[in-house]
Scaffold this active site. Structure first.
Site, mmCIF file in Angstrom:
data_model
loop_
_atom_site.group_PDB
_atom_site.id
_atom_site.type_symbol
_atom_site.label_atom_id
_atom_site.label_comp_id
_atom_site.label_asym_id
_atom_site.label_seq_id
_atom_site.Cartn_x
_atom_site.Cartn_y
_atom_site.Cartn_z
ATOM 1 N N TYR A 103 38.688 57.061 45.904
ATOM 2 C CA TYR A 103 37.775 57.582 44.888
ATOM 3 C C TYR A 103 36.887 58.709 45.403
ATOM 4 O O TYR A 103 36.217 59.389 44.609
ATOM 5 C CB TYR A 103 36.912 56.450 44.320
ATOM 6 C CG TYR A 103 37.590 55.717 43.183
ATOM 7 C CD1 TYR A 103 37.783 56.339 41.956
ATOM 8 C CD2 TYR A 103 38.055 54.416 43.350
ATOM 9 C CE1 TYR A 103 38.418 55.681 40.906
ATOM 10 C CE2 TYR A 103 38.694 53.750 42.310
ATOM 11 C CZ TYR A 103 38.867 54.389 41.088
ATOM 12 O OH TYR A 103 39.504 53.739 40.059
ATOM 13 N N ASP A 136 57.483 29.051 52.229
ATOM 14 C CA ASP A 136 58.468 28.638 51.237
ATOM 15 C C ASP A 136 59.867 28.627 51.842
ATOM 16 O O ASP A 136 60.167 29.404 52.766
ATOM 17 C CB ASP A 136 58.458 29.592 50.036
ATOM 18 C CG ASP A 136 57.270 29.378 49.118
ATOM 19 O OD1 ASP A 136 56.616 28.317 49.227
ATOM 20 O OD2 ASP A 136 56.995 30.273 48.288
ATOM 21 N N GLU A 185 51.711 30.079 54.087
ATOM 22 C CA GLU A 185 52.052 31.263 53.298
ATOM 23 C C GLU A 185 51.153 31.432 52.084
ATOM 24 O O GLU A 185 50.612 32.507 51.850
ATOM 25 C CB GLU A 185 53.509 31.189 52.834
ATOM 26 C CG GLU A 185 53.917 32.372 51.953
ATOM 27 C CD GLU A 185 55.330 32.266 51.400
ATOM 28 O OE1 GLU A 185 55.675 33.106 50.552
ATOM 29 O OE2 GLU A 185 56.082 31.355 51.802
#
Length: 415
Positions: A154, A296, A244
């Site tokens: 910005y 996972d 995770e």
């Protein structure tokens, strides 16, 4: 406490639900001893005979400021001599210029020069953005303040157009000045979380991660403020559990898993940001305890684990401060689905993308050197099914903390 109270407490039967830590953590302690004895990972690529590799290091703000001023002075001299404005630096990691150093189990950036010239119409915008970012970073280092990547974007929206543009060139500046990104005084927003038997100083504040409630403590994005990492408790942390996803982290935090099994629990909430990866490495170096990964049961989970371990290809130049190679894959592995009788309706079919991603991952050198990883990925592809950590909820809300993880720890079931 009165004498009578002490006597009653001594006569009270022990909590039968409390684990026998000597038995439960026997394999963890064996692993810790073995990791402490292995000095291979303390070597550098040059000590092992590897050359032409790019490595960045932490630098103090005044050093970065001086380096920017030096480069700008050279650029001005080049312009006055009629040679125009240009910058030459190592090309950022992208696959072909990333070398896997097997002895150190990490990705490194191989030096391939690229030149950015203001006179080249195809490069004029990027050259301008690079010069503008140098100006902004110089201001930060001069004032001794920090900025987020979003704030930096910005600062000149019209020039950068998209944050991905300023982010990419910021990483190039890290290579130009041979410093880590946080040495440029620029960070991302806080993302990762930590809870458990860990204390550290955040500037002058003392942080006790056992007193952070169920949500844990945000990992500071300004890693230069973190110091005195320690675990000074009646039962110090014996391992780090790297998780995770946030959902599994919240389950572990709410159940106070770190009280029954003295440990530190960290999550990057999916793909980890740089601060989380750097924090994991610094905690590991300070405490010298094993890290066990809970991800996972799919190729994407294993890929996220590998980024913690070997570093990403895009950030290969900073693997020395971001990668932590000696993490053990605790679970959830494809072989766990049958072993722990995860219901079929809690398993998901692999998509075509999942299959392609797993096959690609299988060819990576850091996977090929680990035969058990190869075996697990081949099983994933053969059965064409995956599962999230949350699949264990089908067996009870606390199955993960009361059955799955305790059994894994006791058996030393990691690879």
């Amino acid at each position: 406490m009165s004498a009578a109270s002490k006597k009653r407490a001594a006569e009270r039967p022990a909590d039968e639900s409390a684990p026998n830590l000597d038995a439960m953590l026997k394999e963890v302690r064996v692993l810790a001893k073995r990791l402490k004895e292995d000095k291979t990972l303390e070597l550098t690529p040059s000590q092992l005979g590897h050359s032409n590799l790019v490595e960045v290091t932490d630098k103090e703000a005044p050093v970065v400021q001086a380096n920017i001023e030096k480069l700008v002075a050279q650029a001005i001299s080049s312009i006055l001599a009629g040679d125009g404005l240009s910058f030459t630096f190592a090309q950022k990691g992208g696959g072909t210029n990333v070398r896997f150093v097997e002895e150190l189990d990490r990705n490194y950036l191989e030096y391939k020069p690229m030149k950015r010239e203001f006179a080249d119409a195809s490069q004029v915008r990027k050259t301008t953005m690079m010069t503008r970012l140098m100006q902004l970073v110089h201001e930060l280092t001069k004032k001794g303040i920090h900025s987020t990547k979003r704030d930096l974007f910005y600062a000149d929206v019209k020039l950068f157009e998209k944050q991905t543009n300023s982010d990419a060139i910021l990483e190039e500046l890290s290579i130009v000045f041979s410093c880590t990104r946080h040495s440029l005084q620029v960070t991302a927003s806080e993302k990762g979380l930590v809870v458990g038997r860990l204390q550290f100083n955040d500037d002058e504040d003392v942080i006790d991660c056992t007193k952070m409630g169920r949500s844990g403590k945000n990992i500071p994005s300004y890693m230069d403020r973190v110091s005195q990492i320690r675990s000074e408790f009646d039962k110090p942390a014996e391992f780090i559990l790297l998780v995770e996803k946030d959902a599994a982290f919240q389950r572990l935090a709410e159940d106070r898993f770190y009280n029954q099994y003295p440990c530190i629990i960290i999550t990057g909430k999916g793909e980890a940001d740089l601060a989380t990866r750097m924090f994991v490495r610094r905690v590991k170096e300070a405490l010298k305890i094993p890290i066990l990964g809970l991800f996972d049961s799919d190729a994407h989970g294993l890929k996220i684990l590998s980024v913690y371990m070997q570093g990403s290809e895009a950030m290969a130049h900073d693997s020395a401060s971001l990668a932590t190679p000696d993490i053990k894959w605790l679970g959830v592995r494809p072989s766990d689905l049958d072993k722990y009788q995860v219901p079929k309706d809690c398993r998901l079919d692999l998509t075509a993308h999942d299959v392609s991603f797993a096959e690609s991952l299988l060819q990576k050198p850091y996977v090929q050197k680990r035969k058990t990883w190869v075996k697990e990925l081949e099983m994933l592809l053969q059965k064409k099914e995956k599962a999230e950590i949350q699949a264990f909820t089908s067996k009870g809300f606390q199955y993960l903390t009361q059955t799955y993880l305790p059994r894994k720890l006791k058996e030393g079931d990691w690879v």
